[in-house]
Design an enzyme around this catalytic site. Structure first.
Site, PDB file in Angstrom:
ATOM      1  N   TYR A  34     -16.478   1.161 -13.006  1.00 56.07           N
ATOM      2  CA  TYR A  34     -15.901   0.298 -11.957  1.00 56.07           C
ATOM      3  C   TYR A  34     -14.509   0.812 -11.579  1.00 56.07           C
ATOM      4  CZ  TYR A  34     -13.108  -3.552 -10.133  1.00 56.07           C
ATOM      5  OH  TYR A  34     -12.223  -4.288  -9.378  1.00 56.07           O
ATOM      6  N   PRO A  87      -2.569  -2.473  -5.709  1.00 52.98           N
ATOM      7  CA  PRO A  87      -3.469  -3.556  -6.097  1.00 52.98           C
ATOM      8  C   PRO A  87      -4.770  -2.999  -6.666  1.00 52.98           C
ATOM      9  CG  PRO A  87      -3.420  -3.309  -3.701  1.00 52.98           C
ATOM     10  CD  PRO A  87      -2.382  -2.374  -4.244  1.00 52.98           C
ATOM     11  N   SER A 116      -3.561  -7.852  -6.379  1.00 52.17           N
ATOM     12  CA  SER A 116      -4.762  -7.975  -5.540  1.00 52.17           C
ATOM     13  C   SER A 116      -5.157  -9.438  -5.382  1.00 52.17           C
ATOM     14  CB  SER A 116      -5.908  -7.196  -6.193  1.00 52.17           C
ATOM     15  OG  SER A 116      -7.143  -7.554  -5.604  1.00 52.17           O
ATOM     16  N   TYR A 139      -6.785 -10.331   1.132  1.00 55.34           N
ATOM     17  CA  TYR A 139      -8.075 -10.303   1.824  1.00 55.34           C
ATOM     18  C   TYR A 139      -8.276 -11.703   2.383  1.00 55.34           C
ATOM     19  CZ  TYR A 139      -9.649  -6.038  -0.701  1.00 55.34           C
ATOM     20  OH  TYR A 139      -9.799  -4.772  -1.198  1.00 55.34           O
ATOM     21  N   THR A 165      -4.901  -5.548   3.640  1.00 58.06           N
ATOM     22  CA  THR A 165      -5.820  -4.396   3.552  1.00 58.06           C
ATOM     23  C   THR A 165      -6.838  -4.486   4.680  1.00 58.06           C
ATOM     24  OG1 THR A 165      -5.515  -4.329   1.168  1.00 58.06           O
ATOM     25  CG2 THR A 165      -7.450  -3.199   2.028  1.00 58.06           C
ATOM     26  N   LYS A 263      -2.334  -1.876   4.940  1.00 57.85           N
ATOM     27  CA  LYS A 263      -2.876  -0.879   3.998  1.00 57.85           C
ATOM     28  C   LYS A 263      -4.287  -0.473   4.424  1.00 57.85           C
ATOM     29  CE  LYS A 263      -3.938  -0.391  -0.963  1.00 57.85           C
ATOM     30  NZ  LYS A 263      -5.405  -0.449  -1.099  1.00 57.85           N
ATOM     31  N   SER A 285      -4.166   5.150   3.437  1.00 54.66           N
ATOM     32  CA  SER A 285      -5.012   4.926   2.261  1.00 54.66           C
ATOM     33  C   SER A 285      -6.475   4.932   2.641  1.00 54.66           C
ATOM     34  CB  SER A 285      -4.654   3.554   1.654  1.00 54.66           C
ATOM     35  OG  SER A 285      -5.575   3.166   0.661  1.00 54.66           O
ATOM     36  N   HIS A 287      -8.449   3.644   0.165  1.00 51.66           N
ATOM     37  CA  HIS A 287      -8.873   2.712  -0.880  1.00 51.66           C
ATOM     38  C   HIS A 287      -9.328   3.469  -2.137  1.00 51.66           C
ATOM     39  CE1 HIS A 287      -9.861  -1.763  -0.751  1.00 51.66           C
ATOM     40  NE2 HIS A 287     -10.161  -1.457  -1.993  1.00 51.66           N
ATOM     41  N   ASP A 318      -1.393   6.210  -0.581  1.00 52.45           N
ATOM     42  CA  ASP A 318      -2.000   6.207  -1.909  1.00 52.45           C
ATOM     43  C   ASP A 318      -3.322   6.931  -1.876  1.00 52.45           C
ATOM     44  OD1 ASP A 318      -4.391   4.273  -1.673  1.00 52.45           O
ATOM     45  OD2 ASP A 318      -2.761   3.003  -0.954  1.00 52.45           O
ATOM     46  N   GLY A 319      -3.706   7.416  -3.062  1.00 51.22           N
ATOM     47  CA  GLY A 319      -4.980   8.117  -3.196  1.00 51.22           C
ATOM     48  C   GLY A 319      -4.817   9.389  -3.985  1.00 51.22           C
ATOM     49  N   GLY A 320      -5.404   9.419  -5.163  1.00 50.55           N
ATOM     50  CA  GLY A 320      -5.472  10.646  -5.944  1.00 50.55           C
ATOM     51  C   GLY A 320      -4.214  11.013  -6.706  1.00 50.55           C
ATOM     52  N   ARG A 322      -2.095  11.573  -9.585  1.00 54.04           N
ATOM     53  CA  ARG A 322      -2.271  11.629 -11.038  1.00 54.04           C
ATOM     54  C   ARG A 322      -1.082  12.292 -11.727  1.00 54.04           C
ATOM     55  NH1 ARG A 322      -5.475   8.843  -9.119  1.00 54.04           N
ATOM     56  NH2 ARG A 322      -7.745   8.980  -9.171  1.00 54.04           N
ATOM     57  N   ARG A 342      -5.395   4.185  -9.957  1.00 52.55           N
ATOM     58  CA  ARG A 342      -6.035   4.490 -11.234  1.00 52.55           C
ATOM     59  C   ARG A 342      -5.039   5.023 -12.265  1.00 52.55           C
ATOM     60  NH1 ARG A 342      -9.487   5.981  -7.170  1.00 52.55           N
ATOM     61  NH2 ARG A 342     -11.602   5.132  -7.175  1.00 52.55           N
TER      62      ARG A 342
HETATM   63  C1  LIG Z   1     -10.764  -0.590  -9.658  1.00 52.69           C
HETATM   64  C2  LIG Z   1     -10.036  -0.628  -8.351  1.00 52.69           C
HETATM   65  C3  LIG Z   1      -9.909  -1.833  -7.677  1.00 52.69           C
HETATM   66  C4  LIG Z   1      -9.203  -1.887  -6.464  1.00 52.69           C
HETATM   67  N1  LIG Z   1      -9.032  -3.085  -5.845  1.00 52.69           N
HETATM   68  C5  LIG Z   1      -8.304  -3.148  -4.705  1.00 52.69           C
HETATM   69  C6  LIG Z   1      -8.059  -4.407  -4.086  1.00 52.69           C
HETATM   70  O1  LIG Z   1      -8.449  -5.458  -4.588  1.00 52.69           O
HETATM   71  N2  LIG Z   1      -7.364  -4.395  -2.922  1.00 52.69           N
HETATM   72  C7  LIG Z   1      -6.887  -3.243  -2.336  1.00 52.69           C
HETATM   73  O2  LIG Z   1      -6.259  -3.288  -1.282  1.00 52.69           O
HETATM   74  N3  LIG Z   1      -7.097  -2.046  -2.926  1.00 52.69           N
HETATM   75  C8  LIG Z   1      -7.780  -1.987  -4.092  1.00 52.69           C
HETATM   76  N4  LIG Z   1      -7.985  -0.772  -4.689  1.00 52.69           N
HETATM   77  C9  LIG Z   1      -7.438   0.450  -4.067  1.00 52.69           C
HETATM   78  C10 LIG Z   1      -6.038   0.730  -4.586  1.00 52.69           C
HETATM   79  O3  LIG Z   1      -5.123  -0.241  -4.180  1.00 52.69           O
HETATM   80  C11 LIG Z   1      -5.546   2.103  -4.111  1.00 52.69           C
HETATM   81  O4  LIG Z   1      -5.682   2.167  -2.716  1.00 52.69           O
HETATM   82  C12 LIG Z   1      -6.304   3.248  -4.767  1.00 52.69           C
HETATM   83  O5  LIG Z   1      -6.583   2.953  -6.105  1.00 52.69           O
HETATM   84  C13 LIG Z   1      -5.501   4.540  -4.672  1.00 52.69           C
HETATM   85  O6  LIG Z   1      -6.209   5.606  -5.207  1.00 52.69           O
HETATM   86  P1  LIG Z   1      -6.002   6.142  -6.713  1.00 52.69           P
HETATM   87  O7  LIG Z   1      -6.707   5.156  -7.595  1.00 52.69           O
HETATM   88  O8  LIG Z   1      -6.644   7.468  -6.691  1.00 52.69           O
HETATM   89  O9  LIG Z   1      -4.518   6.149  -6.974  1.00 52.69           O
HETATM   90  C14 LIG Z   1      -8.654  -0.702  -5.915  1.00 52.69           C
HETATM   91  C15 LIG Z   1      -8.789   0.505  -6.606  1.00 52.69           C
HETATM   92  C16 LIG Z   1      -9.446   0.550  -7.815  1.00 52.69           C
HETATM   93  C17 LIG Z   1      -9.542   1.851  -8.553  1.00 52.69           C
END
Ligand SMILES: Cc1cc2nc3c(=O)[nH]c(=O)nc-3n(C[C@H](O)[C@H](O)[C@H](O)COP(=O)(O)O)c2cc1C
Length: 405
Positions: A34, A87, A116, A139, A165, A263, A285, A287, A318-320, A322, A342
């Site tokens: 998940y 979040p 979130s 949301y 978002t 976002k 983003s 997501h 955001d995204g990736g 690490r 993550r």
């Molecule tokens: C398990 C999980 C749950 C997430 N839930 C939400 C959320 O509830 N609302 C939201 O806007 N983004 C959510 N995201 C997206 C994150 O806010 C973010 O955009 C994303 O994790 C960035 O990528 P990264 O994990 O590679 O850093 C979620 C991401 C993950 C991994």
């Protein structure tokens, strides 16, 4: 000190990748996937991380300074670090301390936490746990009545900003969740759950803490008028009925007088629209590759958005992320700060709040070292002159065929 917090304090945990491996051993496969997984073929998920390799540094050597300045300002708020905690829905599944522990860790590090809508903890408790700024990610699940109540509670509790978002008109298909029986595990009867139980039973430490925590509490911040808090199992259906549109943004702005972050922007057109709708910041983003698969990596979309916005609003991405080098590259390409998802959530799943603290510390020391090696004294001085980008990026338009190499 628990066994898991001892293990993350060990010198062998030197990168976020180490936390990912520990998380994989500590939580059941369904919970790990998940967190770790993405939508459909996970093309965007992979590309989000890989794309940082396309950008290389142009260091300035033979310079020395006593201290590097990692501070930045987002929405008028001073932060000690150029990254915020993104979040991450239902973080409480990874560890009972969940959103409360992550917010406290962010505050202790001098940065912001974004809660979130899909939270197992009350927003008031999350805010109270942090000494730093906390933003609320919105949301419209449960309808406008539920959203209005959450916005009012966030205002009363002292949240600093609203993050809306816009990339989730329905939940993306994360195939790993289907294969692991996430739905059956959350809501099924004993017979439906049976085939998926061995993976849960193989993580007795996690299972004991999960049961002590009461399983999966309802979403205490999504209180549907006349119905009460929304059960976790209703999330996917509720998301499909509550797409956020530009006209909702106008309505939200009437209710929330503070700054709004939009976002989920990936194009110059949407960025300009967000500016017109009064966004104080935009988060570039996808997501974390969990919604529409085969969209570009966030870093790849960033230059187009920066160009389109012309400095009219702050840009986050955001995204990736690490490593600290990933953050530095995003800042060089025009982001004011980044959101880490993550990267801290692996720490949470591995060792609760101790893990989040350590994940933040890894990124902080990474950043400091990268700036010194780059010959740059402050994150505020980072710009395009510190990186080489592929020629095609300068053309400032991406084509789908450029995505998969
Ligand atoms: C398990 C999980 C749950 C997430 N839930 C939400 C959320 O509830 N609302 C939201 O806007 N983004 C959510 N995201 C997206 C994150 O806010 C973010 O955009 C994303 O994790 C960035 O990528 P990264 O994990 O590679 O850093 C979620 C991401 C993950 C991994």
């Amino acid at each position: 000190m628990t066994r898991s917090s001892r293990s993350v304090a060990s010198p062998h945990v030197v990168s976020i990748g180490d936390f990912r491996a520990i998380a994989q051993r500590r939580v059941p496969k369904s919970v790990f996937d998940y967190l770790d997984g993405g939508a459909e073929g996970e093309v965007t998920l992979r590309e989000n991380c890989r794309v940082y390799e396309d950008v290389t540094f142009r260091p300035r050597h033979a310079v020395a300074f006593a201290n590097c300045d990692l501070c930045t300002r987002v929405l008028g708020i001073d932060l000690a670090l150029p990254f915020l905690l993104a979040p991450v829905g239902y973080s409480r599944l990874m560890h009972p301390v969940g959103e409360v522990g992550a917010a406290r860790a962010a505050g202790n590090a001098g940065t912001a936490y974004i809660l979130s809508t899909i939270s197992g903890h009350r927003l008031e408790d999350v805010k109270a746990a942090s000494t730093g700024p906390v933003f609320y990610q919105l949301y419209l699940m449960g309808g406008r009545g539920a959203a209005e109540a959450a916005i009012e509670r966030a205002r009363a509790a002292g949240f600093s900003a609203l993050v809306v978002t816009i990339d989730t008109p329905v939940s993306g298909i994360r195939e790993r969740d289907f294969r692991n029986g996430m739905k059956e595990l959350v809501s099924g009867g004993p017979f439906e759950r049976l085939p998926f139980l061995p993976q849960i039973l193989s993580r007795p430490g996690w299972l004991a803490s999960f049961l002590r925590d009461g399983g999966t509490p309802a979403l205490s911040n999504v209180v549907v008028p006349g119905k009460g808090p929304m059960p976790l199992i209703d999330v996917a259906a509720a998301l499909a009925e509550s797409a956020v549109t530009w006209s909702d943004l106008g309505w939200i702005r009437e209710l929330w007088r503070g700054p709004i972050v939009v976002k989920g922007v990936l194009t110059g057109d949407d960025a300009r629209r967000a500016v017109d709708e009064g966004a104080a910041a935009i988060s570039v983003s996808n997501h974390g590759g969990r919604q529409l698969d085969c969209v570009p990596a966030s870093l790849r979309a960033l230059p187009e958005v920066v160009k389109a916005v012309h400095g009219q609003t702050e840009i986050l991405m955001d995204g990736g992320i690490r490593r600290g080098t990933d953050i530095v590259k995003a800042l060089c390409l025009g982001a004011r700060a980044v959101l880490c998802g993550r990267a801290y959530a692996y720490g949470l799943a591995a060792a609760g709040e101790t893990g989040v603290n350590r994940a933040i510390e890894i990124l902080r020391t990474d950043l400091d070292r990268t700036l010194r090696l780059l010959g740059c004294v402050s994150v505020s001085e980072l710009d395009r002159s510190y990186v080489n980008v592929p020629q095609s990026w300068d053309a400032n338009c991406w084509r789908p065929e450029q995505l998969i190499k």
